[in-house]
Design an enzyme around this catalytic site. Structure first.
Site, PDB file in Angstrom:
ATOM      1  N   ASP A 120     -16.661 176.080  64.942  1.00 36.26           N
ATOM      2  CA  ASP A 120     -15.496 175.726  64.136  1.00 36.26           C
ATOM      3  C   ASP A 120     -14.357 176.723  64.356  1.00 36.26           C
ATOM      4  O   ASP A 120     -14.579 177.932  64.379  1.00 36.26           O
ATOM      5  CB  ASP A 120     -15.938 175.765  62.660  1.00 36.26           C
TER       6      ASP A 120
ATOM      7  N   GLU B 113     -30.792 183.082  76.753  1.00 37.43           N
ATOM      8  CA  GLU B 113     -32.160 183.595  76.573  1.00 37.43           C
ATOM      9  C   GLU B 113     -33.129 182.448  76.313  1.00 37.43           C
ATOM     10  O   GLU B 113     -34.334 182.630  76.359  1.00 37.43           O
ATOM     11  CB  GLU B 113     -32.217 184.526  75.357  1.00 37.43           C
TER      12      GLU B 113
HETATM   13  C1  GLC Z   1     -12.322 172.732  61.167  1.00 38.59           C
HETATM   14  C2  GLC Z   1     -13.115 171.639  60.503  1.00 38.59           C
HETATM   15  C3  GLC Z   1     -12.430 171.251  59.235  1.00 38.59           C
HETATM   16  C4  GLC Z   1     -12.329 172.459  58.330  1.00 38.59           C
HETATM   17  C5  GLC Z   1     -11.658 173.627  59.044  1.00 38.59           C
HETATM   18  C6  GLC Z   1     -11.843 174.925  58.304  1.00 38.59           C
HETATM   19  O1  GLC Z   1     -11.074 172.304  61.589  1.00 38.59           O
HETATM   20  O2  GLC Z   1     -13.270 170.571  61.390  1.00 38.59           O
HETATM   21  O3  GLC Z   1     -13.096 170.213  58.586  1.00 38.59           O
HETATM   22  O4  GLC Z   1     -11.593 172.141  57.193  1.00 38.59           O
HETATM   23  O5  GLC Z   1     -12.207 173.831  60.311  1.00 38.59           O
HETATM   24  O6  GLC Z   1     -13.174 175.347  58.401  1.00 38.59           O
END
Ligand code: GLC
Length: 562
Positions: free
Chosen positions: A215, A264
């Site tokens: 993310d 790994e």
């Molecule tokens: C990413 C995710 C989203 C979230 C953001 C903050 O863009 O896809 O859903 O709100 O990160 O974590």
């Protein structure tokens, strides 16, 4: 014909680079299937639907966060990276998901959220209880305030979700949060932060997880040398790897370390970056020394338009080749208006660089789904054509739960039902992302349409019943039947990553050739296109003989001669 058991073994034995051409199905766990009637989807719910995923024919499942979370941002506010939210199950339930998926040959990818934790994470609670300058505060980004008495935020930076990016704590200091207030940004200069994420990656890899979706992969490292720039100064700085907070070159040191961890394992664990960066900088995230693959979100912003699709495909295949990776194709995810709906609304205005000037569909959402008028049928028809176009491309395709049912965005949620912080942080301007997160309809009737034995945490509209899994399973012309046939055929037809455009003589019609006699033709226009359909093996919307109807795709296949 391979039996189901043979198919699953052959899928899993595809080896180290299985992800290059995988169809990955994104599950938003809270909205997939609810096993304990609390209105929230859970891990046992996923296990109970593994047969559905196997019949769909996906190669992998990506689970959006299922970790303990107060749901300030749909689970992307993680309170504990190595546990399961009690409302969603237990670690034993997670192991059961892995076993069940692997049992039918489906791999599993989990979401890692390294830019920020939840404010309920033990570290942040510790930081709040500790004094300014303490090691506990150093895991986050705390600063003294601005103004004569420190009562102003340190800078005028804005959070992605609206409002200031700084929040004050009881002793007067401020912490940085580029997303919700409940999502304090971590300090990636701190070695403890780095070590802890490696521990998290190992924790899930040891439990059998095959890959990771990272993310906000482009924002982890930050150069916060004082004096901090203003928002205007920040916005004016070039995105060349030296920007103080976005897409810094030094973020790749982290991914290089993670890569040694992934390697790994046998096969090495895969990863895909969610990196909203300049196209030319995407290959760094996708390199074999780094995460290995990066999302290309261009189709999330595109209209159903031949010129746009053509440009995006050419561009992304070239970019992927530059990093030695394969590209990703994404029509929908949990952050955008569903593509069946986008394609049924007027095309948005675009900037000179080609980006929509506003989030596509937002105006329609703001009007409660009344204006502009949604042409549902056109949207669905185009979504069918786009799905076959994308599934014919080399690289991996990421499907978002419900697109295989042709679900549209839900606009008729009341303000009281909404959960997304983007709605609350931008009153009247952004309706948020709840409309694509409404729980799936499994049955055409009954409590929450088979999602669970009770209600659903976001109410389903009446029209969901017609798109229920049980209805679509029986209908050979349904979206679900189309996806199932396409995935099964794709599995058989796909060999090398070869791709070449074939001239059609018509701007609105794109045609491309894959290896071993497979070709894909999409008519983006509104008039039928005359062509030889002798070798047609799958059509999104069949028409008369010798013509590919408007807004449709055909797959052609001719067995190559020996
Ligand atoms: C990413 C995710 C989203 C979230 C953001 C903050 O863009 O896809 O859903 O709100 O990160 O974590």
């Amino acid at each position: 014909m391979l039996s189901r058991a043979d198919q699953s073994t052959s899928r899993l034995s595809r080896g180290a680079d299985w992800w290059r051409r995988a169809v990955v199905y994104q599950i938003y766990p809270r909205s997939f299937a609810d096993s304990d009637a609390d209105g929230i989807g859970d891990l046992p719910g996923i296990t109970s639907r593994v047969d559905y995923l196997a019949a769909l024919g996906v190669d992998a499942v990506w689970l959006s966060p299922f970790y303990p979370s107060a749901l300030a941002d749909g689970g992307y506010d993680v309170a504990d990276y190595r546990d399961v939210d009690p409302r969603l199950g237990t670690l034993a339930d997670f192991d059961a998901v892995v076993t069940a998926l692997h049992g039918v040959g489906i791999r599993i990818v989990v979401d890692i959220v390294p830019n920020h934790t939840s404010n309920l994470h033990a570290w942040f609670q510790e930081a709040l209880a500790a004094p300014p300058g303490s090691p506990a505060r150093d895991r986050y980004i705390f600063r003294d305030g601005g103004g004569a008495d420190g009562s102003e935020p340190p800078t005028d930076w804005q959070s992605m979700f609206g409002g200031s990016a700084w929040e004050q704590v009881a002793d007067g200091q401020w912490y940085l949060h580029f997303f919700a207030i409940e999502q304090p940004d971590l300090n990636w200069e701190n070695p403890e932060v780095r070590e802890d994420f490696v521990r998290t990656l190992r924790f899930w890899a040891d439990r059998g997880v095959d890959g990771f979706r990272i993310d906000v992969a482009h924002m982890l490292t930050k150069d916060l040398t004082e004096p901090l720039p203003s928002k205007a100064e920040l916005d004016a700085l070039p995105m060349d790897g030296s920007h103080p907070v976005i897409d810094r070159d030094d973020v790749h040191d982290i991914y290089a370390q993670w890569r040694t961890v992934f390697n790994e394992y046998d096969p090495p664990r895969s990863a895909v970056a969610e990196a909203w960066v300049e196209r030319s900088r995407r290959p760094r995230y996708a390199s074999a020394e780094g995460l290995g693959q990066a999302f290309n979100f261009d189709l999330l912003e595109a209209d159903f338009d031949a010129a746009q699709f053509r440009h995006i495909v050419t561009d992304n295949l070239e970019l992927a080749a530059r990093s030695g990776s394969s590209t990703t194709w994404v029509l929908s995810n949990h952050d955008v208006v569903r593509h069946a709906t986008r394609y049924g609304l007027p095309a948005p205005e675009r900037t000179a660089a080609g980006h929509p000037t506003r989030k596509h569909g937002n105006e329609w959402l703001l009007s409660g789904g009344t204006s502009p008028v949604l042409d549902r049928e056109a949207g669905t028809r185009r979504a069918r054509a786009a799905a076959l176009f994308v599934l014919g491309l080399p690289g991996s395709a990421y499907l978002y739960q419900g697109e295989e049912l042709g679900l549209h965005e839900v606009a008729e949620l009341s303000d009281a039902d909404r959960q997304d912080p983007t709605f609350f942080r931008s009153p009247g301007a952004d309706m948020g992302r709840d409309g694509c997160r409404v729980p799936l309809p499994w049955h055409a009737s009954g409590a929450s349409l088979g999602f669970g034995a009770n209600g659903a945490h976001l109410p389903q509209p009446d029209w969901f019943a017609a798109l229920a899994v049980e209805r679509e399973e029986e209908d050979p012309d349904s979206m679900l039947s189309l996806y199932r046939r396409a995935l099964e055929l794709r599995d058989r037809l796909q060999s090398e990553e070869l791709f070449e455009w074939v001239k059609t003589g018509v701007d609105d019609v794109l045609r491309f050739r894959r290896a071993d006699g497979w070709e894909v033709v999409t008519n983006f226009g509104d008039r039928a296109f005359s062509m030889d359909l002798t070798d047609a093996v799958l059509t999104s919307s069949p028409g008369g003989p010798g013509e590919l109807p408007a807004a449709s795709t055909v797959w052609l296949h001719r067995e190559p001669r020996d």
